[in-house]
Design an enzyme around this catalytic site. Structure first.
Site, PDB file in Angstrom:
ATOM      1  N   HIS A  19       0.856  -1.194   0.000  1.00  0.00           N
ATOM      2  CA  HIS A  19       0.000   0.000   0.000  1.00  0.00           C
ATOM      3  C   HIS A  19       0.884   1.233   0.000  1.00  0.00           C
ATOM      4  O   HIS A  19       1.617   1.472   0.957  1.00  0.00           O
ATOM      5  CB  HIS A  19      -0.917   0.003   1.231  1.00  0.00           C
ATOM      6  N   LEU A  20       0.803   2.011  -1.072  1.00  0.00           N
ATOM      7  CA  LEU A  20       1.627   3.233  -1.178  1.00  0.00           C
ATOM      8  C   LEU A  20       0.834   4.488  -0.866  1.00  0.00           C
ATOM      9  O   LEU A  20       1.421   5.563  -0.740  1.00  0.00           O
ATOM     10  CB  LEU A  20       2.231   3.352  -2.579  1.00  0.00           C
ATOM     11  N   ARG A  21      -0.515   4.375  -0.789  1.00  0.00           N
ATOM     12  CA  ARG A  21      -1.360   5.552  -0.556  1.00  0.00           C
ATOM     13  C   ARG A  21      -1.145   6.593  -1.668  1.00  0.00           C
ATOM     14  O   ARG A  21      -0.777   6.251  -2.785  1.00  0.00           O
ATOM     15  CB  ARG A  21      -1.124   6.158   0.836  1.00  0.00           C
ATOM     16  N   ASN A  45      -6.533   0.366  -3.203  1.00  0.00           N
ATOM     17  CA  ASN A  45      -7.577   0.816  -2.257  1.00  0.00           C
ATOM     18  C   ASN A  45      -7.358   2.271  -1.829  1.00  0.00           C
ATOM     19  O   ASN A  45      -7.209   2.578  -0.653  1.00  0.00           O
ATOM     20  CB  ASN A  45      -7.688  -0.117  -1.052  1.00  0.00           C
ATOM     21  N   HIS A 140      -8.338 -10.506  -0.955  1.00  0.00           N
ATOM     22  CA  HIS A 140      -8.344 -10.357   0.497  1.00  0.00           C
ATOM     23  C   HIS A 140      -9.289 -11.441   0.994  1.00  0.00           C
ATOM     24  O   HIS A 140     -10.506 -11.325   0.842  1.00  0.00           O
ATOM     25  CB  HIS A 140      -8.824  -8.964   0.924  1.00  0.00           C
ATOM     26  N   LEU A 223      -5.377  -6.497   9.294  1.00  0.00           N
ATOM     27  CA  LEU A 223      -6.303  -7.521   8.811  1.00  0.00           C
ATOM     28  C   LEU A 223      -5.640  -8.287   7.681  1.00  0.00           C
ATOM     29  O   LEU A 223      -4.943  -7.678   6.868  1.00  0.00           O
ATOM     30  CB  LEU A 223      -7.607  -6.875   8.335  1.00  0.00           C
ATOM     31  N   HIS A 255      -0.705   4.021   8.258  1.00  0.00           N
ATOM     32  CA  HIS A 255      -1.795   4.870   8.750  1.00  0.00           C
ATOM     33  C   HIS A 255      -1.171   5.868   9.716  1.00  0.00           C
ATOM     34  O   HIS A 255      -0.236   5.518  10.440  1.00  0.00           O
ATOM     35  CB  HIS A 255      -2.840   4.048   9.514  1.00  0.00           C
ATOM     36  N   ALA A 267      -6.844  -0.663  10.624  1.00  0.00           N
ATOM     37  CA  ALA A 267      -6.067  -1.891  10.427  1.00  0.00           C
ATOM     38  C   ALA A 267      -4.919  -1.622   9.477  1.00  0.00           C
ATOM     39  O   ALA A 267      -5.117  -1.048   8.402  1.00  0.00           O
ATOM     40  CB  ALA A 267      -6.967  -2.975   9.851  1.00  0.00           C
TER      41      ALA A 267
HETATM   42  C1  NCD Z   1      -4.663  -2.646   4.548  1.00  0.00           C
HETATM   43  C2  NCD Z   1      -4.708  -1.122   4.380  1.00  0.00           C
HETATM   44  O1  NCD Z   1      -4.550  -0.411   5.385  1.00  0.00           O
HETATM   45  O2  NCD Z   1      -4.855  -0.651   3.255  1.00  0.00           O
HETATM   46  N1  NCD Z   1      -4.775  -2.959   5.954  1.00  0.00           N
HETATM   47  C3  NCD Z   1      -4.420  -4.134   6.548  1.00  0.00           C
HETATM   48  O3  NCD Z   1      -4.643  -4.268   7.763  1.00  0.00           O
HETATM   49  N2  NCD Z   1      -3.846  -5.113   5.895  1.00  0.00           N
HETATM   50  C4  NCD Z   1      -5.742  -3.260   3.715  1.00  0.00           C
HETATM   51  C5  NCD Z   1      -5.588  -4.766   3.494  1.00  0.00           C
HETATM   52  O4  NCD Z   1      -4.606  -5.212   2.920  1.00  0.00           O
HETATM   53  O5  NCD Z   1      -6.471  -5.520   3.900  1.00  0.00           O
HETATM   54 ZN    ZN Z   2      -3.024  -5.080   1.916  1.00  0.00          ZN
HETATM   55 ZN    ZN Z   3      -6.127  -7.169   2.628  1.00  0.00          ZN
END
Ligand code: NCD
Ligand code: ZN
Ligand code: ZN
Length: 348
Positions: A19-21, A45, A140, A223, A255, A267
């Site tokens: 996840h790079l946002r 996402n 997922h 998660l 986060h 998460a």
């Molecule tokens: C991930 C996120 O923050 O984008 N969070 C995580 O707890 N893994 C989303 C994901 O991969 O389920």
């Molecule tokens: Zn993820």
């Molecule tokens: Zn996931």
């Protein structure tokens, strides 16, 4: 006797789940990944999600623009599957050349999954197109039914969602993302060659006790949630066992500190600051550093049908102290192992 080399030189690895946002968050985290990894599967996402080729292409450009000068990194883009993703979207994605997979989030399962899929039956034509175009489906793998115990949601997903999907689409290639249980390991091992799985560093290093060590630990919440020690052991056996179906995917998910340290904390665990060092610690804990290269640098590229990298990454057995926090726009991230040591350090 386990060997204890003082350094390890491996083919440069890739991160097959990241996840790079976006925006200032992207700018804050990107170099942590690019320092170690040549490529990464970039999860879609965002808000709003990356649902078509145009959005993925624009996001890819923003990632490349945020890359510090002199760093080389290739973002491997993904599309976010919704109930309105069409077979034409899949054909376009394949034709783009820069989209390598489609991500399935059960609606409500995790961070920014509201636009995800409620009923996979509505995606049949799209899944068929993915099989035709050989675009892998990244899952997922958790059900969202609140009546199912949170520790059982991956197992239930495999039985009630994944198995029927694989039966219905025998040509579809699937990555079960961030697996957390012995059930998932065994399922992937028993499945055909078209099923693979990513494993995070945190699920190799932590079990569910780490959520409650001396109090509630929001920075260990992700998660799928951390599981029992027997499951961690099964994941470690899978990752270090040499089976090409298992490969590295950090799921590094930044986060802001305030969003984690909250009455309803988000998460996600941030590991990109020292991902390879953390994996090295996990592999070293069972005397299997010799298996890290295949897991981190060969199996994923082979599954995605991309060439393996040709340059090298060197890890040294020398402790590093992780900062208490890292800058994240106007806020901070608390990285995994904050304020503590990791036994390995990346050679510069
Ligand atoms: C991930 C996120 O923050 O984008 N969070 C995580 O707890 N893994 C989303 C994901 O991969 O389920
Ligand atoms: Zn993820
Ligand atoms: Zn996931």
């Amino acid at each position: 006797m386990p060997t204890q080399p003082d350094h390890l030189s491996i083919t440069r690895p890739d991160d097959w789940h990241l996840h790079l946002r976006d925006g200032v968050a992207l700018a804050a985290v990107l170099s942590d990944t690019a320092r170690q990894f040549s490529r990464a599967i970039v999860m879609p996402n965002l808000v709003p999600p990356v649902t078509n080729v145009a959005l993925a292409g624009a996001y890819r450009e923003r990632i490349l623009a945020a890359l510090p000068k002199g760093m080389h990194f290739e973002p491997l883009m993904t599309l976010y599957l919704t109930e309105t993703t069409s077979p034409a979207d899949i054909a376009d994605a394949k034709a783009s050349g820069f989209i390598h997979a489609v991500k399935y989030y059960p609606a409500g399962a995790t961070t920014h999954s509201d636009a995800g899929v409620r009923d996979l039956a509505r995606c049949k034509a799209t899944l068929a197109a993915m099989a035709t175009h050989d675009l892998p489906l990244l899952m997922h793998g958790e059900v969202t039914d609140p009546s199912i115990d949170i520790f059982d949601r991956e197992h239930t997903f495999i039985e009630t969602r994944l198995k029927p999907t694989l039966q219905e689409f025998p040509e579809l290639r699937v990555v079960l993302e961030h697996i957390t249980t012995r059930h998932a390991v065994e399922f992937v091992e028993r499945s055909s060659e078209r099923i693979a799985a990513t494993i995070t560093a945190h699920h190799l290093l932590l079990n569910r006790n780490h959520l409650f060590t001396g109090g509630i630990r929001p920075h260990h919440y992700c998660l799928p949630v951390l599981k029992r020690e027997i499951h961690r052991q099964a994941l470690l056996d899978a990752a270090t066992g040499g089976n090409p179906k298992f490969f590295l995917g950090t799921d590094s998910a930044p986060h802001a500190r305030h969003a984690k340290e909250s009455a309803c904390g988000c998460a996600g665990i941030y590991t990109a600051h020292a991902a390879m060092e953390l994996y090295a610690e996990a592999f070293d804990s069972v005397g299997r550093l010799d298996r890290l290269e295949a897991f981190a640098s060969h199996h994923g590229a082979d599954f995605y049908r991309l060439p393996r990298n040709t340059d090298q990454l060197v890890l040294q057995r020398r402790a590093q102290r992780v900062p208490q926090e890292l800058p994240f726009g106007d806020d901070h991230i608390v990285p995994l192992r904050a304020g503590e040591d990791i036994a390995f350090t990346l050679a510069s």
